[in-house]
Design an enzyme around this catalytic site. Structure first.
Site, PDB file in Angstrom:
ATOM      1  N   HIS A 252       0.861  -1.174   0.000  1.00 22.76           N
ATOM      2  CA  HIS A 252       0.000   0.000   0.000  1.00 22.76           C
ATOM      3  C   HIS A 252       0.899   1.225   0.000  1.00 22.76           C
ATOM      4  O   HIS A 252       2.104   1.128   0.245  1.00 22.76           O
ATOM      5  CB  HIS A 252      -0.971   0.010   1.183  1.00 22.76           C
ATOM      6  CG  HIS A 252      -0.325  -0.103   2.526  1.00 22.76           C
ATOM      7  ND1 HIS A 252       0.238  -1.271   3.004  1.00 22.76           N
ATOM      8  CD2 HIS A 252      -0.129   0.805   3.511  1.00 22.76           C
ATOM      9  CE1 HIS A 252       0.718  -1.087   4.205  1.00 22.76           C
ATOM     10  NE2 HIS A 252       0.525   0.167   4.547  1.00 22.76           N
ATOM     11  N   CYS A 295      -2.062   1.634  -3.388  1.00 28.87           N
ATOM     12  CA  CYS A 295      -2.842   2.872  -3.383  1.00 28.87           C
ATOM     13  C   CYS A 295      -1.888   4.045  -3.535  1.00 28.87           C
ATOM     14  O   CYS A 295      -0.736   3.980  -3.105  1.00 28.87           O
ATOM     15  CB  CYS A 295      -3.622   3.013  -2.075  1.00 28.87           C
ATOM     16  SG  CYS A 295      -4.850   1.715  -1.818  1.00 28.87           S
TER      17      CYS A 295
END
Length: 416
Positions: A252, A295
């Site tokens: 992430h 992300c």
């Protein structure tokens, strides 16, 4: 002989229960409350509510097979969390041994740990203010910080995926605790990644081995370990005989950076810069591809109907060029545009990695170049939505390739 064996087993059990009683005698009422709170979700609530001593809790742990003379780690974990580390000796554990085994054998969830941590930082004055803010929906009974959080959970005001109520309370009463909640969200996302990226790892390995690459997989990489991997790869003598280098990262992240397993934020530029011609002569004038499933922020791209010639004045064009070195033969493929989250299917893996691998399998045999393949991936992923039809994702590539990159067609291409 049988009777002797039976007697030995009984003596073992009695000895173990004696140790549990010693632990019980060293715990206070507040410790019992902490034990009960940490066991929520693992021991039936009705049993916990009736427990008035640590020995009562121990009985329930024994009944639920969470504790035995052969495996007392769960109790050791509980004692470690409530900071009763001196009592670990009665279970033949040390603080260091528990810390070593927690990532492997730990049973307390991230959510339960978060609530416990918060409870220890909510003093009596903070608690009064929080109760006052929620006064209409709470019973008129005396509460501790633990019972208050347990009640919020029981009333479905909070759960592991919804901390809005708790965040609102902390913003007003104890803003510093928002850091704990943010840390929890990152750890939860990381835990989710570890579970769900396994499928993506499997797909990536299969496709790139099929394309003729030698594949190395590194799991749960810390910042220090990442630097070791980068140093090892940039000096890899096999580059001299290779035609192309691919580096995939599944984690992430935030805008222009990714997180290591120990929560260090590593700029993507810092990763790619290890493979410039100066740093890695073996890959000079050879294509270097970086695919990053992570992300790039917290915003969610809404699902909207296509409108011709429509512009979003609030969205300025964003470039990824700063993440790749200012020299030729680099390609960076991100799962999503900067500022937004990326998604994954529970069983099939991430949308981006799944689409990338599927299109490589289909389009490499057709001798399509990598940019054409990534264009097809963009189109595929951009058309996907979640089950509610409200969330979308848009990948984004950046490159300094000088020539078309076409992978050789594998001999067994027809078998895929």
């Amino acid at each position: 002989m049988k009777s002797q064996g039976s007697s030995s087993d009984k003596n073992c059990k009695v000895s173990f229960r004696k140790k549990l009683l010693i632990i019980d005698s060293n715990l206070e009422v507040k410790d019992v409350e902490r034990l009960k709170f940490l066991c929520i979700g693992l021991v039936p609530n009705k049993k916990l509510e009736k427990s008035s001593s640590a020995s009562d809790v121990f009985e329930h742990l024994l009944a639920e097979d969470l504790l035995s003379e052969g495996d007392s780690f769960f109790l050791a974990e509980l004692l470690y969390i409530i900071r009763q580390k001196k009592l670990l000796q009665y279970l033949d554990y040390t603080k260091e041994k528990v810390e070593q085994l927690l990532p492997i054998k730990g049973k307390i969830s991230l959510f339960r740990n978060l609530l416990y941590e918060l409870s220890q930082s909510i003093d009596s004055e903070n608690l009064k203010e929080m109760i006052f803010l929620l006064n209409d929906s709470l019973p008129k009974t005396e509460m501790t910080s633990l019972s208050f959080l347990a009640l919020l959970e029981k009333q479905d005001k909070i759960d592991e995926d919804n901390l809005t109520c708790l965040e609102d309370l902390c913003k007003v009463v104890v803003p510093k605790l928002l850091r704990n909640i943010e840390k929890y969200k990152r750890e939860k996302q990381e835990e989710s990644c570890q579970n769900k990226y396994a499928r993506s790892n499997e797909i990536l390995r299969g496709v790139f081995q099929w394309l003729g690459f030698t594949v190395h997989i590194y799991n749960d990489v810390t910042k220090v370990e990442m630097e070791k991997v980068l140093q090892k790869q940039k000096s890899n003598p096999a580059h001299a005989d290779g035609d192309c280098f691919v580096f995939c990262i599944l984690t992430h992240g935030e805008y222009g950076a990714v997180y290591s397993s120990d929560e260090a934020l590593i700029p993507i530029r810092e990763i790619t810069s290890h493979f410039t011609a100066l740093q890695c002569p073996g890959l000079a004038e050879k294509p270097k591809l970086f695919f990053i499933q992570a992300c790039q922020g917290e915003k969610i791209q809404p699902s909207k109907s296509i409108e011709a010639d429509a512009l979003n004045p609030e969205q300025a064009p964003t470039s990824l060029q700063d993440s790749i070195p200012v020299e030729a033969d680099f390609l960076l493929g991100l799962a999503t545009v900067p500022g937004y989250v990326s998604f994954r299917h529970v069983e099939e893996g991430s949308w981006y990695i799944q689409s990338l691998c599927n299109h490589l399998k289909v389009l490499v045999p057709r001798q399509e170049d990598i940019l054409s393949i990534l264009t097809a991936v963009n189109d595929d992923v951009s058309r996907r939505v979640d089950k509610q039809g409200t969330k979308k994702q848009m990948p984004q590539p950046a490159f300094t390739l000088r020539k078309k990159l076409v992978f050789p067609v594998p001999l067994d291409a027809l078998s895929l």
